[in-house]
Design a protein around this motif. Structure first.
Motif, short mmCIF file in Angstrom:
data_model
loop_
_atom_site.label_atom_id
_atom_site.label_comp_id
_atom_site.label_asym_id
_atom_site.label_seq_id
_atom_site.Cartn_x
_atom_site.Cartn_y
_atom_site.Cartn_z
N ASP A 337 29.70 -39.62 -16.20
CA ASP A 337 28.69 -40.57 -16.70
C ASP A 337 27.79 -41.05 -15.56
O ASP A 337 26.57 -41.18 -15.72
CB ASP A 337 29.37 -41.76 -17.37
CG ASP A 337 29.98 -41.41 -18.71
OD1 ASP A 337 29.62 -40.35 -19.28
OD2 ASP A 337 30.85 -42.18 -19.19
N GLU A 340 25.51 -38.17 -14.56
CA GLU A 340 24.49 -38.00 -15.60
C GLU A 340 23.34 -38.99 -15.39
O GLU A 340 22.15 -38.62 -15.44
CB GLU A 340 25.10 -38.20 -16.98
CG GLU A 340 24.12 -38.26 -18.15
CD GLU A 340 23.54 -36.90 -18.52
OE1 GLU A 340 22.59 -36.87 -19.32
OE2 GLU A 340 24.04 -35.88 -18.00
N LEU A 374 32.63 -31.47 -18.88
CA LEU A 374 31.18 -31.41 -18.81
C LEU A 374 30.65 -30.40 -19.84
O LEU A 374 31.04 -29.23 -19.83
CB LEU A 374 30.72 -30.99 -17.40
CG LEU A 374 29.20 -30.80 -17.22
CD1 LEU A 374 28.44 -32.06 -17.60
CD2 LEU A 374 28.89 -30.37 -15.80
N ARG A 378 26.22 -34.33 -22.09
CA ARG A 378 25.55 -34.95 -20.93
C ARG A 378 24.39 -34.02 -20.57
O ARG A 378 24.50 -33.18 -19.68
CB ARG A 378 26.53 -35.13 -19.77
CG ARG A 378 27.65 -36.13 -20.08
CD ARG A 378 28.61 -36.28 -18.90
NE ARG A 378 29.61 -37.32 -19.14
CZ ARG A 378 30.76 -37.11 -19.75
NH1 ARG A 378 31.08 -35.89 -20.19
NH2 ARG A 378 31.61 -38.10 -19.93
N LEU A 381 22.89 -33.56 -16.80
CA LEU A 381 23.80 -32.90 -15.88
C LEU A 381 24.03 -31.44 -16.26
O LEU A 381 23.98 -30.55 -15.41
CB LEU A 381 25.13 -33.67 -15.87
CG LEU A 381 26.03 -33.53 -14.64
CD1 LEU A 381 25.29 -33.87 -13.37
CD2 LEU A 381 27.26 -34.41 -14.81
#
Length: 408
Positions: A337, A340, A374, A378, A381
């Protein structure tokens, strides 16, 4: 008028021609060049062969383009442009046929100077002094020839077009009276013009490891290098014992240059930037951007990789590790987070431009897609990782390093 509109208005039958990138304050110069035969305007430096600009270039000011550059200027501005790195100068009101001829010559690696400018150069120290019959640039080319570099690698390493690199190689062979590249290297070593023997960078590379980033960084910098491959034990996934002959820990990457052995990914990356980067892939040292850049360079192996490695080992423990795994997953989610939000600010880790920090951070991101959570949830990213993996230098590094399980 936007450059895209100019491109659309050109005749469909126009030849591919010389790829020209225009750098100007307004659209007039692009419109002027668009009418020239054999000229193809492009919008990206990566697609260009030469650059044309009517903007001032000044030594000590903004860096000159890495590609061969024609500046339309006269008087002091023309001299300043030459000192800043332009290889060709024409007056701002040069006739279309003069501009076309100048661009064709520049594309072949030739310098272009109007007669009126020559007198102004009489008292100027040459930017590339002649030493022992070879210019400084030609000595650099000879060093790269001794390292086994192709014309394409020489062009990337020295920031030249392919045609300019080829012209420099031809000049070296002609001056040394050599019949081949190997002959030129042999002749150059005699009087000491060639000093590259033994200097080829070696990378001791382990498959599916962080050393893939070093190959990628070398490709981004256009440096010639040799890959010495090692394969993991398929049962233990450990590196082979042969690596301990290079470094006591037997880990990869290990880089060797001039007899010096370097380990640790971030240390190797910083060494390559300091010795070979020439200001590329990093903000200016001492700037606030540089401090942010350094933080991300070391975040990759510190904060980012630690929970990923812990999870890798805990997964091998089995159900007994479940309570700890839950905590690690929470740490990973918080870290992703944070990343991101940071990437969403400017698109890259260390600011508005791609840097070596993005190279360093790529491996934690790749590992996080496999065991860190991941994914497309996100978008900043995950999108950055896809852009990194699509870079031409990244793909070239895959070809040099061999199969890499983290690539997509």
């Amino acid at each position: 008028m936007p450059l895209a509109a100019l491109l659309e208005r050109r005749p469909a039958a126009a030849p591919a021609g010389l790829a020209v990138l225009v750098r100007a304050a307004g659209p007039a110069l692009a419109a002027r060049l668009a009418r020239l035969p054999g000229i193809r305007l492009v919008e990206e430096e990566a697609a260009a062969t030469v650059v044309v600009t009517d903007q001032p270039l000044a030594a000590g000011g903004p860096p000159a383009p890495m590609l061969p550059t024609l500046i339309l200027a006269e008087g002091p501005a023309a001299l300043a442009g030459l000192r800043a790195g332009a290889q060709a100068v024409l007056p701002p009101d040069a006739a279309p046929d003069q501009v076309a001829a100048g661009l064709a010559a520049l594309g072949r690696g030739l310098a272009v100077l109007p007669p009126a400018l020559l007198a102004g150069l009489a008292g100027r120290e040459p930017s590339v002094p002649v030493e022992a019959g070879l210019t400084r640039r030609e000595r650099e080319v000879l060093d790269l020839l001794a390292a086994g570099a192709s014309n394409k690698v020489i062009a990337r390493r020295l920031g030249l077009s392919f045609h300019t690199a080829k012209a420099h190689v031809a000049a070296v062979l002609q001056k040394l009276g050599a019949g081949s590249r190997a002959d030129a290297v042999a002749r150059g070593r005699g009087p000491g013009w060639c000093c590259c023997e033994g200097r080829m960078i070696q990378v001791h590379h382990l498959n599916n490891s962080r050393s893939q980033r070093i190959l990628w960084l070398l490709e981004e910098l256009g440096l010639p290098y040799e890959v010495i491959r090692y394969e993991r034990d398929p049962a233990t996934m450990l590196a082979p014992p042969e690596l301990k002959r290079i470094h006591p820990l037997g880990k990869s990457p290990v880089l060797v240059e001039d007899g010096e052995v370097l380990a640790e990914s971030a240390a190797i990356a910083e060494y390559l930037l300091e010795r070979h980067g020439a200001g590329r892939l990093a903000p200016a040292p001492g700037s606030p951007g540089y401090r942010r850049f350094r933080a991300w360079m070391h975040f990759a192996e510190g904060s980012a990789m630690t929970p990923l490695l812990v999870k890798l080992y805990l997964l091998r423990v089995g159900e007994a590790a479940a309570p700890v795994l839950a905590r690690i997953d929470g740490n990973l989610a918080a870290m992703l987070d944070y990343l991101e939000a940071e990437v969403a600010r400017e698109g890259w880790f260390a600011g508005p431009d791609f840097t070596a920090a993005d190279v360093m951070m790529s491996f934690p991101l790749e590992a996080a897609t496999q065991r860190g959570g991941l994914d497309e949830s996100r978008p900043a990213l995950f999108g950055l990782l896809r852009r990194l993996q699509s870079r031409p230098a990244y793909r070239r590094a895959l070809e040099r390093g061999g199969p890499y399980a983290y690539a997509t």
